[in-house]
Design a protein around this motif. Structure first.
Motif, PDB file in Angstrom:
ATOM      1  N   UNK A  49      -2.641   5.559  -1.627  1.00  0.00           N
ATOM      2  CA  UNK A  49      -2.727   6.514  -0.711  1.00  0.00           C
ATOM      3  C   UNK A  49      -1.729   7.567  -1.078  1.00  0.00           C
ATOM      4  N   UNK A  50      -0.099   6.927  -1.565  1.00  0.00           N
ATOM      5  CA  UNK A  50       0.684   8.011  -1.738  1.00  0.00           C
ATOM      6  C   UNK A  50       0.484   8.660  -3.063  1.00  0.00           C
ATOM      7  N   UNK A  51      -0.065   7.844  -4.254  1.00  0.00           N
ATOM      8  CA  UNK A  51      -0.440   8.493  -5.397  1.00  0.00           C
ATOM      9  C   UNK A  51      -1.227   9.584  -5.283  1.00  0.00           C
ATOM     10  N   UNK A  52      -2.450   9.311  -4.309  1.00  0.00           N
ATOM     11  CA  UNK A  52      -3.332  10.615  -4.265  1.00  0.00           C
ATOM     12  C   UNK A  52      -2.681  11.745  -3.857  1.00  0.00           C
ATOM     13  N   UNK A  53      -1.672  11.379  -2.851  1.00  0.00           N
ATOM     14  CA  UNK A  53      -0.964  12.469  -2.194  1.00  0.00           C
ATOM     15  C   UNK A  53      -0.185  13.340  -2.929  1.00  0.00           C
ATOM     16  N   UNK A  54       0.378  12.738  -4.124  1.00  0.00           N
ATOM     17  CA  UNK A  54       1.411  13.267  -5.157  1.00  0.00           C
ATOM     18  C   UNK A  54       0.438  13.805  -6.146  1.00  0.00           C
ATOM     19  N   UNK A  55      -0.875  13.207  -6.267  1.00  0.00           N
ATOM     20  CA  UNK A  55      -1.772  13.860  -7.553  1.00  0.00           C
ATOM     21  C   UNK A  55      -1.850  13.317  -8.711  1.00  0.00           C
ATOM     22  N   UNK A  56      -1.251  11.900  -8.523  1.00  0.00           N
ATOM     23  CA  UNK A  56      -1.060  11.064  -9.826  1.00  0.00           C
ATOM     24  C   UNK A  56      -2.039   9.806  -9.805  1.00  0.00           C
ATOM     25  N   UNK A  57      -1.810   9.040 -11.013  1.00  0.00           N
ATOM     26  CA  UNK A  57      -2.420   7.839 -10.989  1.00  0.00           C
ATOM     27  C   UNK A  57      -1.677   6.893 -10.328  1.00  0.00           C
TER      28      UNK A  57
END
Length: 200
Positions: free
Chosen positions: A144-152
């Motif tokens: 979920x955090x990766x999606x928020x940051x825009x990364x893999x």
């Protein structure tokens, strides 16, 4: 001199690995570049590692800056070289250390401030899956955090060499994806049958 097309496709990728102290940044970089697990590496040292690899039929030379013990948030001026001129960033936390996970957002904001960009190619890494019995951060929280940051996002174990190559491979792909000037090489042509073979 070598093949001109091979030289054309070859590119050096400069990346920095960020994360709180003790999350295994150095272990990941050394395991990737040297296939060695070194748990005794001095965490106060800042070092660089290089490795040539091939990702999606295109050669890449990785230049990895392994940042020292976490002082970035307190001394932003000293981190200029850790962010400027870098093509991408790996943000690492330990799945067995909630505090290291909570620092990731601050580190991401630091990178954006230093690079003066709205976004940057990143891969979020939850390291130390070998300590799963001590897990404090779920896979779902990391994703979920990766999606928020825009990364893999990947979970890794530098100790057991789980997803180590994969996290750097994904970082290269993210850099290429964000580079409008990048042109993927044409896939190698399959050898065709000669006329006499086709008749037979």
């Amino acid at each position: 001199m070598g093949d001109p097309e091979n030289r054309k496709s070859r590119r050096e990728y400069k990346v920095s690995v960020f994360g709180d102290g003790g999350v295994g940044k150095s272990c990941l970089a050394i395991q990737y570049s040297q296939s060695i697990y070194n748990d005794d590496y001095d965490p106060t040292m800042e070092d660089s590692h290089r490795k040539q690899t091939v990702v999606d039929n295109d050669t890449a030379l990785m230049d990895i800056l392994d940042t020292a013990a976490q002082e970035e948030l307190e001394h932003e001026a000293s981190t200029y070289h850790r962010t400027r001129g870098k093509d991408g960033f790996m943000l690492v936390y330990s799945i067995a250390n909630k505090k290291s996970f909570e620092k990731i957002t601050e580190l991401h904001q630091l990178i954006l401030r230093q690079t003066e960009k709205k976004s940057a190619p990143i891969v979020l890494v939850g390291n130390k899956t070998d300590l799963d019995s001590e897990r404090q951060v779920t896979f779902e929280e990391g994703h979920a955090l990766a999606e928020t940051l825009g990364g893999k996002f990947l979970e890794t174990s530098a100790k057991n060499r789980v997803n180590v190559d994969e996290c750097f491979t994904e970082l290269i792909r993210e850099i290429r994806r964000c580079d409008p000037g990048y042109q993927a090489p044409e896939p190698p042509k399959k050898a065709g049958l000669c006329a006499s073979c086709a008749i037979m």
